[in-house]
Design a protein around this motif. Structure first.
Motif, PDB file in Angstrom:
ATOM      1  N   ALA A  65      25.911  -9.087  33.454  1.00  0.00           N
ATOM      2  CA  ALA A  65      25.345  -8.159  34.436  1.00  0.00           C
ATOM      3  C   ALA A  65      26.194  -8.100  35.705  1.00  0.00           C
ATOM      4  O   ALA A  65      26.482  -7.022  36.230  1.00  0.00           O
ATOM      5  CB  ALA A  65      23.913  -8.559  34.754  1.00  0.00           C
ATOM      6  N   GLU A  66      26.595  -9.251  36.171  1.00  0.00           N
ATOM      7  CA  GLU A  66      27.318  -9.291  37.450  1.00  0.00           C
ATOM      8  C   GLU A  66      28.643  -8.537  37.350  1.00  0.00           C
ATOM      9  O   GLU A  66      29.002  -7.766  38.250  1.00  0.00           O
ATOM     10  CB  GLU A  66      27.557 -10.748  37.850  1.00  0.00           C
ATOM     11  CG  GLU A  66      28.223 -10.908  39.199  1.00  0.00           C
ATOM     12  CD  GLU A  66      28.428 -12.365  39.556  1.00  0.00           C
ATOM     13  OE1 GLU A  66      27.950 -13.232  38.790  1.00  0.00           O
ATOM     14  OE2 GLU A  66      29.044 -12.642  40.599  1.00  0.00           O
ATOM     15  N   THR A  67      29.369  -8.750  36.260  1.00  0.00           N
ATOM     16  CA  THR A  67      30.653  -8.081  36.086  1.00  0.00           C
ATOM     17  C   THR A  67      30.498  -6.574  35.956  1.00  0.00           C
ATOM     18  O   THR A  67      31.267  -5.805  36.554  1.00  0.00           O
ATOM     19  CB  THR A  67      31.363  -8.638  34.838  1.00  0.00           C
ATOM     20  OG1 THR A  67      31.499 -10.049  34.972  1.00  0.00           O
ATOM     21  CG2 THR A  67      32.721  -8.001  34.647  1.00  0.00           C
TER      22      THR A  67
ATOM     23  N   GLN B 182      18.329  -6.933  37.598  1.00  0.00           N
ATOM     24  CA  GLN B 182      19.049  -8.042  36.978  1.00  0.00           C
ATOM     25  C   GLN B 182      18.352  -8.490  35.708  1.00  0.00           C
ATOM     26  O   GLN B 182      18.994  -8.738  34.680  1.00  0.00           O
ATOM     27  CB  GLN B 182      19.137  -9.222  37.963  1.00  0.00           C
ATOM     28  CG  GLN B 182      20.073  -9.004  39.130  1.00  0.00           C
ATOM     29  CD  GLN B 182      21.539  -9.118  38.721  1.00  0.00           C
ATOM     30  OE1 GLN B 182      21.859  -9.654  37.663  1.00  0.00           O
ATOM     31  NE2 GLN B 182      22.422  -8.612  39.561  1.00  0.00           N
ATOM     32  N   ASP B 183      17.039  -8.576  35.777  1.00  0.00           N
ATOM     33  CA  ASP B 183      16.282  -9.003  34.607  1.00  0.00           C
ATOM     34  C   ASP B 183      16.420  -8.006  33.466  1.00  0.00           C
ATOM     35  O   ASP B 183      16.685  -8.371  32.313  1.00  0.00           O
ATOM     36  CB  ASP B 183      14.816  -9.171  35.003  1.00  0.00           C
ATOM     37  CG  ASP B 183      13.953  -9.612  33.842  1.00  0.00           C
ATOM     38  OD1 ASP B 183      13.094  -8.829  33.409  1.00  0.00           O
ATOM     39  OD2 ASP B 183      14.143 -10.745  33.360  1.00  0.00           O
ATOM     40  N   ARG B 184      16.260  -6.736  33.767  1.00  0.00           N
ATOM     41  CA  ARG B 184      16.328  -5.713  32.722  1.00  0.00           C
ATOM     42  C   ARG B 184      17.752  -5.567  32.183  1.00  0.00           C
ATOM     43  O   ARG B 184      17.950  -5.331  30.988  1.00  0.00           O
ATOM     44  CB  ARG B 184      15.837  -4.368  33.267  1.00  0.00           C
ATOM     45  CG  ARG B 184      14.345  -4.343  33.538  1.00  0.00           C
ATOM     46  CD  ARG B 184      13.880  -2.951  33.933  1.00  0.00           C
ATOM     47  NE  ARG B 184      12.443  -2.914  34.205  1.00  0.00           N
ATOM     48  CZ  ARG B 184      11.787  -1.829  34.562  1.00  0.00           C
ATOM     49  NH1 ARG B 184      12.440  -0.679  34.694  1.00  0.00           N
ATOM     50  NH2 ARG B 184      10.491  -1.873  34.791  1.00  0.00           N
TER      51      ARG B 184
ATOM     52  N   THR C 162      30.756   0.315  31.526  1.00  0.00           N
ATOM     53  CA  THR C 162      30.050   0.276  30.245  1.00  0.00           C
ATOM     54  C   THR C 162      30.181  -1.094  29.591  1.00  0.00           C
ATOM     55  O   THR C 162      31.192  -1.789  29.738  1.00  0.00           O
ATOM     56  CB  THR C 162      30.604   1.348  29.290  1.00  0.00           C
ATOM     57  OG1 THR C 162      32.002   1.093  29.060  1.00  0.00           O
ATOM     58  CG2 THR C 162      30.413   2.737  29.874  1.00  0.00           C
ATOM     59  N   TYR C 163      29.165  -1.459  28.891  1.00  0.00           N
ATOM     60  CA  TYR C 163      29.155  -2.670  28.060  1.00  0.00           C
ATOM     61  C   TYR C 163      29.486  -2.248  26.639  1.00  0.00           C
ATOM     62  O   TYR C 163      28.943  -1.237  26.161  1.00  0.00           O
ATOM     63  CB  TYR C 163      27.796  -3.333  28.087  1.00  0.00           C
ATOM     64  CG  TYR C 163      27.642  -4.454  27.081  1.00  0.00           C
ATOM     65  CD1 TYR C 163      27.165  -4.209  25.793  1.00  0.00           C
ATOM     66  CD2 TYR C 163      28.024  -5.750  27.403  1.00  0.00           C
ATOM     67  CE1 TYR C 163      27.046  -5.226  24.859  1.00  0.00           C
ATOM     68  CE2 TYR C 163      27.907  -6.777  26.481  1.00  0.00           C
ATOM     69  CZ  TYR C 163      27.424  -6.502  25.209  1.00  0.00           C
ATOM     70  OH  TYR C 163      27.321  -7.523  24.290  1.00  0.00           O
ATOM     71  N   PRO C 164      30.347  -2.922  25.945  1.00  0.00           N
ATOM     72  CA  PRO C 164      31.013  -4.195  26.304  1.00  0.00           C
ATOM     73  C   PRO C 164      32.416  -4.028  26.893  1.00  0.00           C
ATOM     74  O   PRO C 164      33.081  -5.012  27.193  1.00  0.00           O
ATOM     75  CB  PRO C 164      31.101  -4.902  24.963  1.00  0.00           C
ATOM     76  CG  PRO C 164      31.255  -3.793  23.984  1.00  0.00           C
ATOM     77  CD  PRO C 164      30.505  -2.624  24.527  1.00  0.00           C
ATOM     78  N   ASP C 165      32.829  -2.753  27.099  1.00  0.00           N
ATOM     79  CA  ASP C 165      34.225  -2.514  27.479  1.00  0.00           C
ATOM     80  C   ASP C 165      34.572  -3.086  28.853  1.00  0.00           C
ATOM     81  O   ASP C 165      35.641  -3.650  29.032  1.00  0.00           O
ATOM     82  CB  ASP C 165      34.528  -1.019  27.468  1.00  0.00           C
ATOM     83  CG  ASP C 165      34.309  -0.410  26.090  1.00  0.00           C
ATOM     84  OD1 ASP C 165      33.896   0.766  26.009  1.00  0.00           O
ATOM     85  OD2 ASP C 165      34.521  -1.129  25.083  1.00  0.00           O
ATOM     86  N   ASP C 166      33.683  -2.891  29.794  1.00  0.00           N
ATOM     87  CA  ASP C 166      34.000  -3.237  31.181  1.00  0.00           C
ATOM     88  C   ASP C 166      33.345  -4.520  31.654  1.00  0.00           C
ATOM     89  O   ASP C 166      33.390  -4.835  32.857  1.00  0.00           O
ATOM     90  CB  ASP C 166      33.601  -2.094  32.104  1.00  0.00           C
ATOM     91  CG  ASP C 166      34.259  -0.774  31.721  1.00  0.00           C
ATOM     92  OD1 ASP C 166      33.588   0.267  31.832  1.00  0.00           O
ATOM     93  OD2 ASP C 166      35.437  -0.804  31.305  1.00  0.00           O
ATOM     94  N   GLY C 167      32.707  -5.253  30.753  1.00  0.00           N
ATOM     95  CA  GLY C 167      32.096  -6.529  31.153  1.00  0.00           C
ATOM     96  C   GLY C 167      31.086  -6.984  30.128  1.00  0.00           C
ATOM     97  O   GLY C 167      30.518  -6.178  29.372  1.00  0.00           O
ATOM     98  N   GLN C 168      30.887  -8.327  30.112  1.00  0.00           N
ATOM     99  CA  GLN C 168      29.967  -8.929  29.153  1.00  0.00           C
ATOM    100  C   GLN C 168      28.686  -9.423  29.806  1.00  0.00           C
ATOM    101  O   GLN C 168      27.769  -9.865  29.091  1.00  0.00           O
ATOM    102  CB  GLN C 168      30.645 -10.102  28.435  1.00  0.00           C
ATOM    103  CG  GLN C 168      31.913  -9.716  27.698  1.00  0.00           C
ATOM    104  CD  GLN C 168      31.630  -8.896  26.457  1.00  0.00           C
ATOM    105  OE1 GLN C 168      30.640  -9.144  25.772  1.00  0.00           O
ATOM    106  NE2 GLN C 168      32.481  -7.908  26.174  1.00  0.00           N
TER     107      GLN C 168
END
Lengths: 394, 115
Positions: free
Chosen positions: A303-305, A182-184, A295-301
């Motif tokens: 960590a949790e998403t 989560q941190d990384r 993938t970021y940013p397509d599938d979430g902005q």
């Protein structure tokens, strides 16, 4: 003096005899003095001469005695000197002995001082009252205490480091745990946002791991997990993160990704590595994995998403037989939401006894005879009415 | 006079540089001289503590260095160290002794951190 000195009227004596030895006759003196007076004078002279001779003899005797006394005194002095010399020599010997004893004492004192300086931790005993020795011992204690303090500080730091490692890593595989991931991931998202880069989350688990664990035991299951962890770690870069979420679930964070296709290449590499047979003692295990990718940013902005969507994609792979990877698409979310909703409704229907049992006869078309029956479950929804099976159990 | 670290290191290495063959003997001789001076101030126990700490820190770079005994005898204080040097090449022994001396001085200064 002899008794003849004052005895002029003595009897026959030497004065009565002349030098020839013949007594003088009374009338035969040549000078004419009365013979008696001359005779008496001669006798007195003789007496004086005798007295002088006696006196001389006595003086000689005294002189001889004095000489003897001197000689004795000299002898005594010589003896005294000899004794003094012997005494002096004795003193010298004693002084030499004392000097040797002092040296011996000095050596014993040093040895005792060295033995006294050897002490257990926390005790100091000065072996002598010598200030230099005491100061040296105090300096030694300062040095020892300072070094011990440094050593304890190092131990504390090492313990803190170990605790930090345990708090952020999985004990079984040594991989980063959920907390560290989560941190990384948060840092990776922030960096990707600033730099305009992409990152990917690969969420995978082992197909039929529960079966392996139940049939071969947890020891083999743990060995399999460690083996998988090592192989997956070897497939990624040092800047990437492989973590264990728990059970047989793993998440891989691919940071600084230029294009999405790179995630697909890594996914194929990982699945191939996991599929290579694993050997533990007499066991040869063939396992596969199902993997979902977001993938970021397509599938979430955040960590949790990203992790959730990767998990949804993985579940979709499992539904299709596993041993594959799939990128997340929004449709998966729609279906996932619908699935969750259906599952919830089914549980509620069970509680409310909304399911009904229908029997459908089976008829032989040639004979038009009932040859059997099928038992069918139907859902009598209070709002939707009687639901078809495909809609409630896809 | 307080010397900076770099010249001190150069001095120590210069003491070892000329001796390419009897490195062990030269090294032990240096240590004997060091021990004499230090013991006059902090005694045998103080020196032994400093020496043992220096060995411990240096072993992270040269694991073959013999650990310091707990209560070394005065006459055999550096016997283990000499044996360790004799088992290595002169270059390795020289480098290790240079590091050991530098570490010893750093420990005396109270800087125990490992580089």
């Amino acid at each position: 003096m002899n008794k003849n000195d004052n005895d002029g009227a003595s009897g026959t004596d030497d004065s009565d005899i002349n030098t020839s030895g013949q007594p003088d006759s009374p009338g035969q003196h040549k000078d004419g003095l009365p013979a008696l007076k001359k005779k008496d004078f001669t006798r007195r002279e003789s007496t004086v001469a005798d007295d002088e001779a006696a006196l001389l003899r006595r003086e000689k005797s005294v002189t001889a005695r004095e000489d003897a006394v001197h000689l004795r005194e000299k002898a005594i002095v010589a003896c005294d000197n000899a004794a003094a010399g012997r005494e002096h020599a004795s003193h010298l010997r004693e002084a030499a002995v004392l000097a040797r004893e002092e040296q011996a004492h000095g050596r014993e004192g040093k040895a005792a001082g060295h033995a006294g300086e050897i002490h257990t931790a926390g005790t100091i005993e000065a072996a002598s009252s010598d200030p230099l020795t005491m100061m040296r011992a105090a300096n030694a204690q300062l040095v020892i205490s300072a070094i011990e303090a440094h050593r304890l500080t190092e131990q504390v730091e090492a313990a803190k480091t170990q605790l930090h490692h345990l708090a952020h890593h999985d004990v079984l595989t040594g991989l980063p745990n959920r907390l560290l991931l989560q941190d990384r991931l948060g840092q990776g998202i922030e960096l990707a946002r600033r730099q305009g880069k992409r990152l990917a989350i690969l969420f995978f688990d082992l197909d039929r791991f529960k079966h392996i664990n139940d049939s071969l035991g947890h020891t083999v299951g743990d060995q399999l997990l460690r083996s998988v962890a090592q192989r997956v770690a070897a497939c990624v870069r040092h800047s990437d993160t492989v973590s264990r979420q728990g059970g047989d679930e793993f998440v891989v964070l691919l940071s600084h990704m230029q294009q999405t296709e790179n995630a697909a290449l890594i996914a194929q590499k990982i699945l191939a590595a996991v599929a290579v047979p694993h050997f533990f003692d007499e066991h040869e295990l063939h396992v596969s994995a199902s993997m979902g990718i977001s993938t970021y940013p397509d599938d979430g902005q955040d960590a949790e998403t990203l992790i959730k969507n990767a998990d949804t994609a993985m579940y979709c792979v499992k539904e299709n037989g596993g041993s594959n990877y799939k990128f997340f698409v929004q449709e998966m979310n729609v279906r996932a939401v619908r699935r969750l909703s259906t599952e919830s409704s089914l549980r509620t229907a069970l509680e409310r006894r909304e399911f009904v049992l229908h029997y459908q006869p089976k008829i032989d078309l040639h004979t038009n005879m009932i040859i059997g029956a099928e038992a069918l479950i139907r859902w009598q929804h209070p709002e939707l009415g009687l639901c078809r099976p495909l809609s409630s159990c896809p | 006079m307080k010397t900076s670290h770099l010249p001190r290191h150069q001095i120590i290495k210069s003491l070892m540089a000329p001796h390419t063959e009897n490195v062990a003997d030269v090294s032990i001789n240096l240590w004997a001289q060091m021990a004499t001076q230090v013991i006059s101030i902090v005694g045998d126990d103080g020196f032994n503590s400093l020496y043992a700490r220096s060995i411990f820190l240096s072993r992270s770079t040269f694991p073959w260095l013999a650990p310091s005994p707990l209560a070394p005898q005065t006459d055999h204080r550096f016997a283990g160290l000499k044996m360790s040097f004799e088992e290595q090449t002169p270059a390795q022994a020289s480098e290790a002794n240079s590091l050991l001396l530098i570490t010893f001085i750093r420990v005396m200064e109270g800087r125990n951190e490992q580089k």
